[in-house]
Design a protein around this motif. Sequence first.
Motif, PDB file in Angstrom:
ATOM      1  N   SER A 153      28.950  42.390  30.135  1.00  0.00           N
ATOM      2  CA  SER A 153      27.759  41.944  30.525  1.00  0.00           C
ATOM      3  C   SER A 153      27.486  42.960  31.649  1.00  0.00           C
ATOM      4  O   SER A 153      26.270  43.094  31.790  1.00  0.00           O
ATOM      5  N   ASP A 154      28.476  43.766  32.292  1.00  0.00           N
ATOM      6  CA  ASP A 154      28.449  44.409  33.051  1.00  0.00           C
ATOM      7  C   ASP A 154      28.028  46.073  32.917  1.00  0.00           C
ATOM      8  O   ASP A 154      27.222  45.838  33.239  1.00  0.00           O
ATOM      9  N   SER A 191      35.232  47.100  37.275  1.00  0.00           N
ATOM     10  CA  SER A 191      35.668  45.564  38.216  1.00  0.00           C
ATOM     11  C   SER A 191      37.241  46.436  38.429  1.00  0.00           C
ATOM     12  O   SER A 191      37.218  47.329  39.107  1.00  0.00           O
ATOM     13  N   TYR A 205      39.353  44.051  32.053  1.00  0.00           N
ATOM     14  CA  TYR A 205      39.676  42.105  31.646  1.00  0.00           C
ATOM     15  C   TYR A 205      40.164  42.631  31.042  1.00  0.00           C
ATOM     16  O   TYR A 205      40.706  41.607  29.847  1.00  0.00           O
ATOM     17  N   HIS A 245      38.304  38.614  36.680  1.00  0.00           N
ATOM     18  CA  HIS A 245      39.984  38.467  36.856  1.00  0.00           C
ATOM     19  C   HIS A 245      40.657  38.844  37.948  1.00  0.00           C
ATOM     20  O   HIS A 245      41.906  38.629  37.709  1.00  0.00           O
ATOM     21  N   TYR A 251      35.213  30.219  36.428  1.00  0.00           N
ATOM     22  CA  TYR A 251      35.907  29.919  35.457  1.00  0.00           C
ATOM     23  C   TYR A 251      37.294  29.961  35.725  1.00  0.00           C
ATOM     24  O   TYR A 251      38.238  29.517  34.663  1.00  0.00           O
ATOM     25  N   LYS A 252      37.551  30.972  35.803  1.00  0.00           N
ATOM     26  CA  LYS A 252      38.634  31.726  35.606  1.00  0.00           C
ATOM     27  C   LYS A 252      39.807  31.106  36.188  1.00  0.00           C
ATOM     28  O   LYS A 252      40.065  30.525  35.449  1.00  0.00           O
TER      29      LYS A 252
HETATM   30  C1  LIG Z   1      34.033  36.893  32.239  1.00  0.00           C
HETATM   31  C2  LIG Z   1      33.342  37.675  33.125  1.00  0.00           C
HETATM   32  C3  LIG Z   1      32.324  37.755  32.890  1.00  0.00           C
HETATM   33  C4  LIG Z   1      31.158  37.173  32.764  1.00  0.00           C
HETATM   34  O1  LIG Z   1      30.298  37.064  33.572  1.00  0.00           O
HETATM   35  P1  LIG Z   1      29.373  35.483  33.156  1.00  0.00           P
HETATM   36  O2  LIG Z   1      28.029  35.904  33.665  1.00  0.00           O
HETATM   37  O3  LIG Z   1      29.801  34.995  33.786  1.00  0.00           O
HETATM   38  O4  LIG Z   1      28.689  35.395  31.519  1.00  0.00           O
HETATM   39  C5  LIG Z   1      31.487  39.043  33.671  1.00  0.00           C
HETATM   40  N1  LIG Z   1      32.070  40.023  33.723  1.00  0.00           N
HETATM   41  C6  LIG Z   1      33.571  40.589  33.519  1.00  0.00           C
HETATM   42  C7  LIG Z   1      34.392  41.676  34.259  1.00  0.00           C
HETATM   43  C8  LIG Z   1      34.456  39.307  32.901  1.00  0.00           C
HETATM   44  O5  LIG Z   1      35.675  39.219  33.209  1.00  0.00           O
END
Ligand SMILES: *Cc1c(COP(=O)(O)O)cnc(C)c1O
Length: 415
Positions: A133-134, A187, A191, A219, A241-242
């Motif tokens: 996502s990043d 990060s 992860y 994380h 949520y983690k």
């Molecule tokens: C879990 C996680 C996400 C999740 O992003 P959401 O927008 O909450 O779905 C994004 N980046 C990292 C590094 C993650 O570990």
Amino acid sequence: MENSLEFAQQLDRTDPLQSFRKRFYIPERNGKPLIYFCGNSLGLQPQTARLALDQELVIWQQHGVEGWFEGENPWLSIHQRCKKPLAQIAGANPSEVCPMNNLTVNLHLLLTSFYQPTPNRSRILTIGGDFPSDQYALESHIRNRGLNPDETLLEVFPRPNEHTWRTEDILTAIEQHQNSLALVLMSGLHYYTGQVFDMAAIAQKAHEIGVPVGFDLAHAVGNVPLKLHDWGVDFAFWCSYKYLNSGPGGVSGVFIHEKHHGSNLPRLAGWWGYDEARRFEMTKGFVPMPGADGWQLSTPPVLAMAVHEAALAITAEAGMEELRRKSELLTGFLADGLQETATVEIITPPNTAERGCQLSLRIKTGGKTVFNHLTGQGIIGDWREPDCIRLAPVPLYNTFEEVWRVGQAFADFTS
Ligand SMILES: *Cc1c(COP(=O)(O)O)cnc(C)c1O
């Protein structure tokens, strides 16, 4: 540490955090509690979550819209009540943090503010293989400014035949590209490998060359101690949520360092970020709340926020220092119990400063079979392609006995 059931049980009996496990629902299969080592993906449900949720449902039922303003804890200030524990967990001042939106949404908001490319300095330094996502968020921001991601993104990778990054390689890359960089974003805890980065050193190096630095703490938050204010980190964001146990898709949070609070950073504005004292005058022309609150966009999701508040109270009560102390022992005990074999390699760094709860295991052959064997024994970890099992013993609700049992399950399999 001695690798025996008796020793594990002894550690559990003397564990100062042992009572916290009872505050969570432990998932079961056939009436037996599972060994849940997946809090890095979805933290378990605190028993107070349902009460907190029910309380707001009753207020909504009985008072309708008045819930925003009336009662002991009006919805209007629900985000305020999360700020104190969040600040404590993030190592920040309360004005520097705010719960809002979801993680990727916040990443976009903060990139809008902190990614200010100029013709000479437009590049973003990150790590290769960061969370997808990043990667997509960065790529889209670069394209939206009319730039080419292949030329603009600078990815630092581990060295050949190594799984994790050397801090010196990240610092050297920042220095080497000092004339073309606009931002460092990565990060804080990776992860996949479970590696914790030296955020203080990275922030310092970025500032030496005059570039802002942001960290994704999905994380890291609630897992390792953070000192975002003292490290001088410009901005950060996380999900809840983690390790914050605030429920699937729970509210995200942001950190924006005090040094930016008076500045005129560009931002995408919404009415919830407007000066609280005058928000309901509904006038033209955006006037932000000072601090992180000014980045809010929308009416907060009260039900999700109520669960978040209840969950944060537990982490804050345990305290990050105590949690970390137990976590280092718990994860160390797991590393000892797993014993590397011809098929299993722990890719998470062995030194405690470079890891949190999670250990990532590379299974050289038949990884899926090993994973299924664990699942069959009631051990819940997760599988990451192509060959990785992630296991995260969480100090709030996991025990040394569980860790010992996981080690045994591997021994069964590999002997
Ligand atoms: C879990 C996680 C996400 C999740 O992003 P959401 O927008 O909450 O779905 C994004 N980046 C990292 C590094 C993650 O570990």
